[in-house]
Design an enzyme around this catalytic site. Structure first.
Site, PDB file in Angstrom:
ATOM      1  CG  ASP A 242      37.155  34.015  47.865  1.00  0.00           C
ATOM      2  OD1 ASP A 242      37.248  32.925  48.459  1.00  0.00           O
ATOM      3  OD2 ASP A 242      36.164  34.117  47.032  1.00  0.00           O
ATOM      4  CD  GLU A 313      40.025  29.800  47.367  1.00  0.00           C
ATOM      5  OE1 GLU A 313      38.913  28.947  47.833  1.00  0.00           O
ATOM      6  OE2 GLU A 313      39.679  30.709  46.754  1.00  0.00           O
TER       7      GLU A 313
HETATM    8  C1  NOJ Z   1      36.274  30.370  48.304  1.00  0.00           C
HETATM    9  C2  NOJ Z   1      35.893  30.500  49.505  1.00  0.00           C
HETATM   10  O1  NOJ Z   1      36.981  29.754  50.184  1.00  0.00           O
HETATM   11  C3  NOJ Z   1      34.503  29.987  49.856  1.00  0.00           C
HETATM   12  O2  NOJ Z   1      34.255  29.666  51.074  1.00  0.00           O
HETATM   13  C4  NOJ Z   1      33.516  30.715  49.125  1.00  0.00           C
HETATM   14  O3  NOJ Z   1      32.386  30.222  49.000  1.00  0.00           O
HETATM   15  C5  NOJ Z   1      33.964  31.048  47.506  1.00  0.00           C
HETATM   16  N1  NOJ Z   1      35.348  31.236  47.302  1.00  0.00           N
HETATM   17  C6  NOJ Z   1      33.321  32.096  46.968  1.00  0.00           C
HETATM   18  O4  NOJ Z   1      33.721  33.349  47.294  1.00  0.00           O
END
Ligand code: NOJ
Length: 625
Positions: A242, A313
């Site tokens: 993440d 991500e």
């Molecule tokens: C990216 C995640 O996909 C999202 O859902 C989340 O709110 C943020 N990162 C913060 O962790």
């Protein structure tokens, strides 16, 4: 030429129709393949499970791990290779689990650690790999480290695990700098001292409940290496990381008055990009130091022989910055958000594909392709808007309402582009059912912190709840069968945690599995061909039909050739020609190929491919002697 609109793979039994819980395939899809030398993830189709909304095993209205276990046969039937599970760890759920209080345990809402172990083994037995989510940029404010930090003195080791700073202004009443939270409002919150006086401030790039960790602190590195091992030892096959471009902040936390938005917007880019001396616009994203973390993690994963992977991500731009995350010795994959945000537009899709292929080649990485996830309006809804390249951050009742029939038609065509491309593909749960967002959800149901943090500001955001609505499994059951375990428990299940739109009834899994022409069967057919021909490792070329100015995206992917490893027999070459019509007029189809799959029954009109449609055509060449 005679089209064969619905290629029926012989290996798939057609039993258990209309139950939403079909019988498993006899041969797990990944075992049916012949790819001796590639790591599994290179061409894998990976299905994102959002645990809150996938399947509810205990009837409490919230999805859970027993629910996922119950639906493994469905995923096996669909023909994906792996699951990625969004966080199921202990969490107060202020950001739907992306606020982790204990990285080594399962939240009681979702089950137990024993359920996680059972899911890993059930998936593995079914031939499916498992990727779990890792959230290293921030913890929850309920994490024991943060509780300890708040109770500790400024400058203490406990505070040094996070980013605490004194305030500015005469009495520290102003935040340490001008950074904004991605979710709206300031990125800093002031603490209170034990005696009730105002204290230091802590940084949170997301919600107040998500304090950022201090990745300059070796203790943080050691902790996350240990968390990686904890899950690797339990058998997981990878981690989706993440905010992989977060964690390291520029020296001195310099001011930045701009904003960054999730997925689409990495901050304000300069007009001229200097590749060699590029400085990321945001001082809190895409800093060079993050790469050292991934080199460390790569070394940890390399100690395991089941080829676990790291998936980034990272919403960074330009595209070449993304591929720095998948350089040798770092991460293995990165989500292709350039492709996701290109919309249903031939030129933009072309540019995203070409740029991704070019940049992947520079670092020797493979590609991924994705159309939707739990942070984006589902592509069925986006493609049904008047401008199918628009990227709203949520759709509310007062906004333009998408045409979901058109959006789904385009989504089916887009899936044929996505799944035809070499590399790995990510599906978001419900893509295979053609689900749209809930675009008229009442505000009282909204849980996304972006909605709550911005609702009384000049730039209110609808938020992401619309794409997180629980899955419909059975059209005629309460909650469209979201409570998959309810029949056995003979209890009346609680309402799903978010209400489902009426249009989910006709789209429920039991209305699509084994139903010719359904979106589920289209996906299954594409995945079967993709697997049988190993399209994910094929060679890509734009075809002679490719004409983005006319709305046409077309390429060939060629596999085969060479000789069988064992017998030495020559292998025929297979070429699949993908043709997608994103334009306004029907377009010619290739004569020298056999039609294999059309995106819709009426995609072929007078031997031409209709607008908003796609097709896969095939040609086999004799092996070279
Ligand atoms: C990216 C995640 O996909 C999202 O859902 C989340 O709110 C943020 N990162 C913060 O962790």
């Amino acid at each position: 030429m005679t089209p064969a609109p619905h290629h029926a793979p012989s290996s798939v039994p057609s039993s258990a129709a209309h139950t939403g819980q079909p019988a498993p395939l006899s041969t797990p899809p990944s075992e049916a393949r012949n790819r001796p030398s590639n790591p599994w993830w290179v061409d894998a189709v990976i299905y994102q499970v959002y645990p809150r909304s996938f399947a509810d095993g205990n009837g409490d209205g919230m999805g859970d791990l027993p629910g996922v276990i119950a639906q493994v046969p469905y995923l096996q039937r669909l023909g994906v290779d792996a699951l990625w599970l969004s966080p199921f760890y202990v969490s107060p759920q202020h950001d739907a689990g992306y606020d982790v209080a204990d990285y080594r345990n399962v939240d009681p809402r979702f089950g137990t650690l024993a359920d996680a172990d059972e899911l890993i083994s059930t998936a593995h037995d079914a031939g499916l790999r498992i990727i779990v989510d890792l959230v290293p940029n921030h913890t929850s404010w309920d994490h024991e480290w943060f509780v300890e930090a708040l109770a500790a003195e400024p400058g203490s080791p406990a505070r040094n695990r996070y980013v605490f700073r004194p305030g500015t202004g005469d009495n520290g009443e102003l935040p340490p700098n001008d950074w904004s939270s991605i979710f709206g409002g300031p990125a800093w919150t002031r603490t209170e001292n034990p005696d009730g006086t105002p204290g230091e401030w802590y940084l949170h790039l997301f919600d107040t409940s998500q304090p950022d960790l201090n990745w300059e602190n070796p203790e943080v590195h050691a902790e996350f290496e240990s968390i990686l091992r904890f899950w690797l030892d339990r058998g997981v096959d990878g981690f989706r990381v993440d905010v992989a471009h977060g964690m390291i902040k520029a020296e001195g936390l310099p001011p930045y008055a701009g904003f960054a938005n999730m997925v689409k917007d990495a901050g304000d880019l300069p007009e001229f990009i200097d590749r060699e001396n590029f400085v990321p616009p945001t001082p809190y994203f895409d800093q060079d130091g993050v790469h050292e973390i991934y080199r460390e993690w790569n070394r940890v994963l390399a100690e395991y022989d089941h080829e676990p992977c790291l998936v980034a991500e990272a919403w960074v731009a330009p595209v070449f910055r993304l591929f720095r995350y998948v350089r040798p010795g770092e991460m293995h994959q990165a989500f292709n958000f350039a492709f996701l945000v290109s919309g249903f537009d031939a030129q933009r899709v072309t540019d995203a594909i070409q740029e991704s292929l070019d940049e992947a080649a520079v670092v020797g990485a493979t590609n991924t392709w994705v159309l939707s996830n739990h942070d984006t309006v589902r592509h069925v809804s986006r493609f049904g808007l008047a401008d199918p390249t628009s990227y709203p951050e949520g759709i509310a009742a007062e906004d333009e309402q998408p045409d979901h029939v058109l959006g789904r038609r385009r989504a089916r065509a887009a899936a044929m582009v996505e799944l035809g491309l070499p590399g790995s593909a990510y599906l978001y749960q419900g893509d295979e059912l053609g689900l749209p967002d809930h675009t008229t959800l009442a505000d009282e149901h909204r849980e996304d912190p972006t909605f709550h943090r911005t609702r009384n500001t000049e730039a209110p955001e609808t938020g992401r709840d619309g794409c997180r609505v629980p899955m419909p499994w059975r059209a005629e059951a309460p909650g469209y069968g979201f409570a998959v375990g309810a029949a056995e428990a003979s209890a009346t299940p609680a309402d799903p945690w978010l209400p489902q739109p009426e249009e989910y009834r006709a789209l429920a899994a039991d209305q699509q599995v084994d139903v010719a022409g359904s979106t589920f069967e289209l996906y299954r057919e594409l995945l079967t061909i993709r697997g049988e021909l190993d399209l994910g490792t094929g060679a890509f070329e734009w075809s002679r039909f490719h004409d983005p100015a006319q709305g046409i995206v077309s390429f060939t992917v060629t596999t085969g050739g060479g000789k069988h490893l064992g017998s030495g027999e020559p292998i025929p070459t297979q070429t699949v020609l993908v043709l997608a019509n994103m334009g306004a007029s029907p377009t010619a189809i290739p004569e020298e190929y056999t039609a294999a799959v059309f995106s819709d029954d009426d995609a072929l009109v007078n031997q031409q491919l209709a607008p908003d449609s796609a097709a896969w055509f095939m040609k086999q060449s004799a092996p070279e002697a």
